[in-house]
Scaffold this motif. Structure first.
Motif, short mmCIF file in Angstrom:
data_model
loop_
_atom_site.label_atom_id
_atom_site.label_comp_id
_atom_site.label_asym_id
_atom_site.label_seq_id
_atom_site.Cartn_x
_atom_site.Cartn_y
_atom_site.Cartn_z
N ARG A 34 0.80 -1.23 0.00
CA ARG A 34 0.00 0.00 0.00
C ARG A 34 0.84 1.28 0.00
N SER A 35 2.20 1.18 -0.02
CA SER A 35 3.00 2.39 -0.15
C SER A 35 4.45 2.04 -0.47
N VAL A 36 5.32 3.06 -0.44
CA VAL A 36 6.72 2.84 -0.84
C VAL A 36 7.68 3.11 0.33
N ASP A 37 7.15 3.41 1.52
CA ASP A 37 8.02 3.73 2.66
C ASP A 37 8.62 2.46 3.25
N SER A 38 9.61 2.65 4.13
CA SER A 38 10.36 1.48 4.63
C SER A 38 9.51 0.61 5.56
N LEU A 39 8.57 1.21 6.29
CA LEU A 39 7.72 0.41 7.19
C LEU A 39 6.81 -0.52 6.36
N THR A 40 6.30 0.01 5.26
CA THR A 40 5.51 -0.82 4.35
C THR A 40 6.39 -1.90 3.74
N GLY A 41 7.64 -1.50 3.42
CA GLY A 41 8.58 -2.45 2.83
C GLY A 41 8.84 -3.61 3.78
N LYS A 42 8.93 -3.32 5.09
CA LYS A 42 9.17 -4.40 6.06
C LYS A 42 7.97 -5.36 6.11
N ALA A 43 6.77 -4.79 6.06
CA ALA A 43 5.57 -5.63 6.06
C ALA A 43 5.56 -6.49 4.79
N ASP A 44 5.94 -5.89 3.65
CA ASP A 44 6.04 -6.65 2.39
C ASP A 44 7.01 -7.83 2.55
N ASP A 45 8.15 -7.54 3.19
CA ASP A 45 9.17 -8.59 3.35
C ASP A 45 8.64 -9.77 4.18
N VAL A 46 7.92 -9.43 5.27
CA VAL A 46 7.36 -10.49 6.14
C VAL A 46 6.43 -11.38 5.32
N VAL A 47 5.54 -10.73 4.56
CA VAL A 47 4.55 -11.48 3.79
C VAL A 47 5.23 -12.31 2.70
N ASN A 48 6.18 -11.68 2.00
CA ASN A 48 6.84 -12.41 0.89
C ASN A 48 7.66 -13.58 1.40
N HIS A 49 8.28 -13.40 2.56
CA HIS A 49 9.10 -14.49 3.09
C HIS A 49 8.22 -15.69 3.46
N THR A 50 7.08 -15.43 4.09
CA THR A 50 6.20 -16.55 4.45
C THR A 50 5.67 -17.24 3.19
N ARG A 51 5.37 -16.45 2.17
CA ARG A 51 4.92 -17.03 0.89
C ARG A 51 5.98 -17.98 0.33
N PHE A 52 7.23 -17.50 0.39
CA PHE A 52 8.34 -18.29 -0.14
C PHE A 52 8.48 -19.61 0.63
N LEU A 53 8.42 -19.51 1.97
CA LEU A 53 8.58 -20.73 2.80
C LEU A 53 7.46 -21.73 2.53
N ALA A 54 6.24 -21.23 2.37
CA ALA A 54 5.10 -22.14 2.13
C ALA A 54 5.22 -22.79 0.76
#
Ligand SMILES: Cc1ncc(COP(=O)(O)O)c(C=O)c1O
Length: 383
Positions: A34-54
């Protein structure tokens, strides 16, 4: 409290799951996509990492084919309602959870979908030959549980996947009682759609679930059941086709997904085979010791290696709810009595008219001492 209700949800959760959730709340507080700031980026990383593991755990190569849901129920609803339309035929079994039977009943009564329920033997599971015999030109979906949440009975999903692949019928597996304890490889087992909770064997928190979509499945042929904001392709008036956005409208459960990722990491570090061996050892203790109590009936397979860590029993002449209440109040032991949201399974094992069964489901954190304490309690109650 001795917790023997892991088939409902696993408890306790690993400390790393709790830490990951707190960390997500404290330092990954943005809204993914939902944005380009670093806090959003961290949330993106959490979600993408779990997707990758699954994706890695369940044998699909594209992590975007991992869809986050609120539960196995939501994942099953997307798979079932998104696949079937009026005039289609679907094959399922006589031991499914209401998360399968109720969407199918809705489609049968409201949309004219034809439903065939293949008998599932409480010991051997579904006979793959029965699936072959039931497939017609109109069959669009075979939808089966991997492991029964009532008896722990296991289906041979690799063999049934092979049949579906050869007949060009979509194969949906409900892995609610197997994900995290039994290896599932979608590609080599020919599973098109795999639905599961995040909060049972995967050790994640409540409010998490996954729908894994086979790499080859065309999302245009799997309709979404909810529509709305995706953070991308906002100019489109219709729901995007691209995955995962097609099925993920609305803000994701980032702390839950962080916990789920930590749960999957815990399983990888512990070893899924070690988890299975431990639970299977406890299950064999239960089967052997309970078999020696004359007033106890055990339903399903007596060989723990051939079933999941879910056991249904009854004490002659006693209501399962009464037994569960005595276990709770006098022995501080938690089990689950009743129909376990799977009335068809109780019709199959003949317990629908006696209030169902007492279900015992140990988990990875259950100890042999706790199983001994449970067996002693059951001896006392049955006497
Ligand atoms: C076999 C089976 N399917 C579906 C579900 C539904 O799972 P959830 O509560 O995550 O929706 C369960 C949960 O008990 C289950 O055991």
């Amino acid at each position: 409290m001795i917790y023997l209700n892991n088939a409902a949800t696993s408890y306790p959760k690993p400390l790393s799951v709790q830490d990951a959730m707190l960390d997500a709340l404290q330092s990954s507080g943005g809204n993914p996509g939902r944005s380009v700031d670093s806090l959003t980026g961290k949330a993106d990383d959490v979600v993408n990492h779990t997707r990758f593991l699954a994706a890695k755990m369940f044998g699909i190569s594209n992590p975007n084919h991992v869809i986050f849901t609120s539960s196995a129920t939501e994942a099953l609803n997307i798979a079932i309602l998104g696949t079937l339309k009026s005039g289609d035929h679907v094959i399922t079994s006589t031991m499914e959870h209401n998360s399968v039977t109720r969407p199918l009943y809705h489609l049968e009564t409201q949309e004219g979908v034809r439903v065939t329920k293949i008998p599932m033997d409480p010991i051997k599971g579904v006979d793959p030959d029965d699936i072959v015999a039931a497939i017609t030109d109109d069959t669009k979906l075979v939808c089966l549980t991997h492991i029964s949440n009532v008896t722990g009975t296991m289906n041979d999903i690799a063999e049934i996947g092979d049949i579906c692949h050869k007949k060009n019928v979509r194969f949906l597996v409900d892995a609610s009682q197997s994900a995290g304890t039994h290896p599932i490889h979608m590609d080599s087992m020919n599973i098109d759609l795999l639905a599961m909770p995040g909060h049972k064997g995967l050790m994640g928190p409540s409010g998490t679930g996954l729908l894994c979509i086979g790499d080859h499945v065309d999302p245009a042929l799997l309709n979404p059941i909810k529509f709305g904001g995706t953070g991308v392709q906002s100019e489109l008036p219709y729901q995007p086709i691209d995955l995962p956005f097609r099925y993920e409208s609305g803000t994701l459960n980032v702390p839950g997904i962080a916990g789920l990722g930590a749960g999957i990491r815990f399983i990888n570090e512990t070893g899924m085979d070690n988890i299975f061996v431990h639970e299977s050892f406890l299950m064999q203790m239960l089967l052997d010791w309970l078999s020696d109590i004359p007033s106890i009936t055990i339903y399903g397979n007596l060989d723990a290696t051939q079933k999941g860590a879910v056991l249904s029993i009854n004490i002659d002449g006693m209501d399962p709810v009464d037994v569960a209440m005595i276990l709770d109040t006098s022995f501080e032991i938690a089990v689950r009595p009743g129909l376990h949201c799977a009335p068809d399974a109780h019709r199959t094992i003949g317990t629908i008219d006696i209030g169902g069964t007492i279900r015992i489901s140990p988990g990875y954190f259950t100890t042999a001492e706790e199983i001994h304490a449970f067996i002693d309690a059951m001896k006392e109650i049955s006497e």
